[in-house]
Design an enzyme around this catalytic site. Sequence first.
Site, PDB file in Angstrom:
ATOM      1  N   GLU A 118       0.806  -1.232   0.000  1.00 51.90           N
ATOM      2  CA  GLU A 118       0.000   0.000   0.000  1.00 51.90           C
ATOM      3  C   GLU A 118       0.835   1.276   0.000  1.00 51.90           C
ATOM      4  O   GLU A 118       0.289   2.368   0.060  1.00 51.90           O
ATOM      5  CB  GLU A 118      -0.957  -0.030   1.207  1.00 51.90           C
ATOM      6  N   GLN A 122       5.283  -3.837   2.233  1.00 51.04           N
ATOM      7  CA  GLN A 122       5.231  -5.278   2.465  1.00 51.04           C
ATOM      8  C   GLN A 122       5.491  -6.039   1.179  1.00 51.04           C
ATOM      9  O   GLN A 122       5.542  -5.460   0.109  1.00 51.04           O
ATOM     10  CB  GLN A 122       3.858  -5.656   2.993  1.00 51.04           C
TER      11      GLN A 122
END
Lengths: 748, 748
Positions: A476, A577
């Site tokens: 994100e 991530q």
Amino acid sequence: MMKEQVLYDKKFDVHYLNKYGSLMTLGNGYLGVRGALEEDYSEQNRGLYVAGIYNKANENETSELVNLPDLTGIKMEIDGELFSLMDGEILSYERRLHLAMGEIQREILWRSNSGARFKFLFQRFTAKHDLHLLATKLTVTSLDRSATLKIVTGIDAQQTNFGTQHLSVENVRVFNEEVMQGVYKTTESGHTIALTTACKCSLTSDVSFAAKNRRLLTTIKVDLSENIPFTLEKFGNVYTSLDQGQAGKDPATAGLKALKAHAPYGYDALLEKSALEWEKTWQQKRVKVTSKNEFDQLALDYAVFQIEGMTPAHDERFSVGAKGLTGEGYKGHVFWDAEMFILPFHLFTEPETAKKLLRYRYLNLQQAIAKAERNGYEGALFPWESALSGKEETPEFAAINIRTGTRQKVASAEAEHHIVADIAFSLVQYYENTLDEEFMKKEGLALLKETGRFWISRATEENGQLSIKNVIGPDEYTEHIDNNAYTNYMAYYNVKTALYFMEKYDDTDELLKMRGQDFLSRLYLPKPNANKIIPQDDTFLSKPEIDLSRYKVNQGSQGILLDYSRDEVNEMQILKQADVVMLLYLFPELFPSGVVSENLYYYEAHTIHDSSLSKAIHSIVAARCGEHDAAYRFFQEACLIDLGPNPYSSDEGLHAASLGAIWLVTVFGFANISIKNSRLTLNPTLPYNWSELAFPLHWQGATLNIKVTKEHIILTKVSGPEVMIEISGFEYVLSDRMEIAPLIRSKP
Amino acid sequence: MMKEQVLYDKKFDVHYLNKYGSLMTLGNGYLGVRGALEEDYSEQNRGLYVAGIYNKANENETSELVNLPDLTGIKMEIDGELFSLMDGEILSYERRLHLAMGEIQREILWRSNSGARFKFLFQRFTAKHDLHLLATKLTVTSLDRSATLKIVTGIDAQQTNFGTQHLSVENVRVFNEEVMQGVYKTTESGHTIALTTACKCSLTSDVSFAAKNRRLLTTIKVDLSENIPFTLEKFGNVYTSLDQGQAGKDPATAGLKALKAHAPYGYDALLEKSALEWEKTWQQKRVKVTSKNEFDQLALDYAVFQIEGMTPAHDERFSVGAKGLTGEGYKGHVFWDAEMFILPFHLFTEPETAKKLLRYRYLNLQQAIAKAERNGYEGALFPWESALSGKEETPEFAAINIRTGTRQKVASAEAEHHIVADIAFSLVQYYENTLDEEFMKKEGLALLKETGRFWISRATEENGQLSIKNVIGPDEYTEHIDNNAYTNYMAYYNVKTALYFMEKYDDTDELLKMRGQDFLSRLYLPKPNANKIIPQDDTFLSKPEIDLSRYKVNQGSQGILLDYSRDEVNEMQILKQADVVMLLYLFPELFPSGVVSENLYYYEAHTIHDSSLSKAIHSIVAARCGEHDAAYRFFQEACLIDLGPNPYSSDEGLHAASLGAIWLVTVFGFANISIKNSRLTLNPTLPYNWSELAFPLHWQGATLNIKVTKEHIILTKVSGPEVMIEISGFEYVLSDRMEIAPLIRSKP
């Protein structure tokens, strides 16, 4: 053996109150009770949550998992002195979460300001054999003299979600000078919640009841004699109008009836019943490791314990929130975490539960179709965040920027579309394991067709090629990009498997098949570049890089956002991530092993791991690449996301996906199972610290026990039909038990 | 001299947290801030209230004075150790409410668990010169070594009314890395509230801001050097959409502007400005006694301080709630207490404020007319409890009976109608003092006519006589009785004065005059019986009596209701509070003095004094009867209602009426002033403990100083026209100063 698995809290420290409040959560999938200490501390947040009980505070807010009235609080005064660990002197303190039987015990030796010593034993469990039941036992012994003990406890409806009140008080009652009941209603969603409780004392006590200011309390006064323990047992239960059957129609009556049935057994007998259920669970699902580091086993047991506690296996109308039933983070909403990080554990240990989680999506298919339509697409666009209704629950705007006064739109609901394909992936994974034709023909096919249809409508054409533009991948920190590798490959898989099952079940929607074929033939799938790197999206690799070491040191804190704006982060090669790594985890055979390694190195170097979903996935891919040290290090770090020393990182609840991912690492990483064309393969590579890894596994109707040692793989079929397993390139048919050697720990 | 008047809290004791929280409330009529300690304790309730800001939690609830976001909380950590008086060691502790200047100071010498000593001085005030402003100053000195201090403070909107949340968060902002502002909206009444605050530190600090979970906080980190004090000044203000003028239109801008204007002055200079206003108030309003018991003076000063703090003298749209702005008891509603117990203080010290309180009723006259109509009556039936709108706010049902599950209807809104005549009485009292023809012609006449009209329609005929049936008098232990003496006499006075002013102002409503005359001629007014006892109602004297001594011991606790049901209490001669005695207080010349004494003895023997309104009224009537000891004893007991040792009796706020009544005792009891036909009479009877009583008095445009000693009455006219005063039966014209002797302390 399980009796020894204990999570300890060895020191009372106000800084850790809410961390342990989350860690010591007891749950059974129906309800979750935070491990708040019985006595109040101003910094301490209590929490009782029931799966599915959400409410909107007002029309501008999204639904929130409701913090229900509290049953755990106990206020004590000894000779008028308030019992608090902030006061007096703590001579000894230990709290233990006994994972084997699902009980918390807290033992304290405390010297009051008056100089007298008192011994306390607090016990608590939420029942696994009766999902509505929770019980507490308190034993107080005055060691130096007789004393007067005053206890105040009951039902406290002053609880809020950080100041937001979701409940109106409908009724408070005391029955037969014994049983207290409060009935509450959520203000917007209209659920009725009945809490019923009663106390049993070991000594004659002076008991009174009073209701005031949203509290229904009993006051118990008892004279303690020196060295004669006093025990108080408190039984409570929760029923709601969401319950199935008669209880749902009249939760208050159900609560009274249940309390009458349970209370006579007493705390110990009820705990035993519950512990028996836990024993079955451990037999069925426990991953055992023999490690030089004993913490590995604890972390694994803890993960299983909490996943069990937060999964509403009793009811397919609910799924697992990002914090389960352990806190109010993410408002109790359900994300892709449910399918990608939690569901596999259930699928490979108790497939019925996995089916229910998929049924949750099926039940909300119409909402997803409606969302797609509202957004100008066909098919089903599942909400990025969902609650009970299956509507999109992602807040429209992020928290206000306190410096500018503006609120940024939350892009996830608009663009984090990979969840659609994640659900499809899980469906196929479910089918490959269970071969459940009945489910697949109805729910599975419907979901695959509508998710596939979504992707077909989502793609846009450029020069004859199809692109998926303006998406957010799992990472994100990179928003609104085109042709995200993870998204495109997953969308491809989604449409491909949709067509496969349409074919298999003679679906007659020829137009969809045709459009699907066209989609598959023309969708752009990013390929490794000259350096073997798969571009995360069309522009990622061309963005500037910065030194991330200082942010990696404080990973999980999103410290980068203090130095750079979100827009600035978006324009650099910075990952929150795993993203391409996640893709490589899901499709291990998509690229040659050299490509996998190169991408793991490249992207890991650009990843801060600010997401709790990151470490474990890196561990799996590293394990498969033969990077034993890195794999094990990532695994250990993943285990510390909740269990590590940071006092505040879990305040608002446990990281559900991270707990699921710890299990994934052992089974998909170190045991290295994978599934290809409905066939199970196993290529174990144990970490050096581990001499043995053993776990039960459900596979195509059979229950297997798999044990991996440094020398052997021992497969035992406990029940079910023969199964075929591929190990290190060789095929085996398992009919009973077999031992295979010496194939493991070979570098690829 | 005033500098010495201090209310002390000399020991930190968790049991007294909320008592002192109420006692140490600082207010200015616009806002009230409970005296919660800066650091949090789980038992401690914070409270910030603004007059008029009410809200209904839902349609089944009545309006409630909203507990606004907190500005007073300060969390401190020293070298990572949380500052809490529950922890470490308190070497010395003293909190002082300095009445003269309206400031709280708290001095603590504390040894942390690490063994180092720290000195804290907390200061706080709400400004009297600027009603929106409140300020805090914190001084921390590390006595034994250097240390790191972390302070977290800001605006905390997690506050609730005992779990009920009335506010949605509209906006939270940080301006110029300095000023924090939160803007909130009441969910039903739609008021906007802006809280603005900023901190100023004496040493270079590391400052950051964050907003989360309804909290907007700044974190300040500073290195303390040994013995160098660190000070933090925190300035805050509150503006709401209810404010008059521009501020009401844009409270957020008003708050920012005010903060910029104030902050540069610094805490000390702002306090000085506020203290100057207090000085004026004390000069204008202070009652001075020279007593052998110094507590008498403190209690009187405290009463004046708190009445001033809770009276919204700035705005006629609000009145004084039963707990003022000191807590959430009675939901902040306005009762007859405002007119009968609070208003006289203002009338005789600052008549403009009394006028505003009466204007509050006038503004709500239409609501009272509507209530009368709904109940089948004519004229104006004022609500028993009211808030901002003037609608009836008495809860329809009392709290649930937790044993039966039933809720008893609250009878007060239906039958406690004496409030109508109480308002009329106050109007006349206001006129007699001020001779304010303009007010009386318009507001006064309108109110008197409609309240009079109510009583005319309220009476029912029996055998040619008029009765007022099914009422509740001030004594709420006797419900639904006929011809309550207090009510009937007050109704009579109401109609009689209505007719008088109609006549005076040439009102042409002949029908009303005729009906009024008929009412006066036929209304039954209970007369003393053969034993000189005025029957409280038609049946009271025929009811059985019980021994009340054990309940009198625990008066104020309503312990009788634990042994008897309300219905049973209703059928015995048991009084909660003065009722006939209240009548005798209001109309001292209605009956011969022998009758007054007999009734005082008789009814007092049957009164538990469970109401805080009881003692002071008994004191006044006893004083007038020459019962000096009893009068003084009742006075002293009245002073202890809030200031006494009971740790929990004031938890939900101070007893506003009781505070007003303490003032009433000195002026109407010991100085024994009374008004007859617009003439002031004075018949002082000092308690033996007192050698002198002096107080300022506004009377018919003049400002008088009245001093009563054992030998003399000294009257001084400070300003205004000549006034006529009757003293012990003789008339005097006061033009300048006069000394009268030796008339006082004669038994009647």
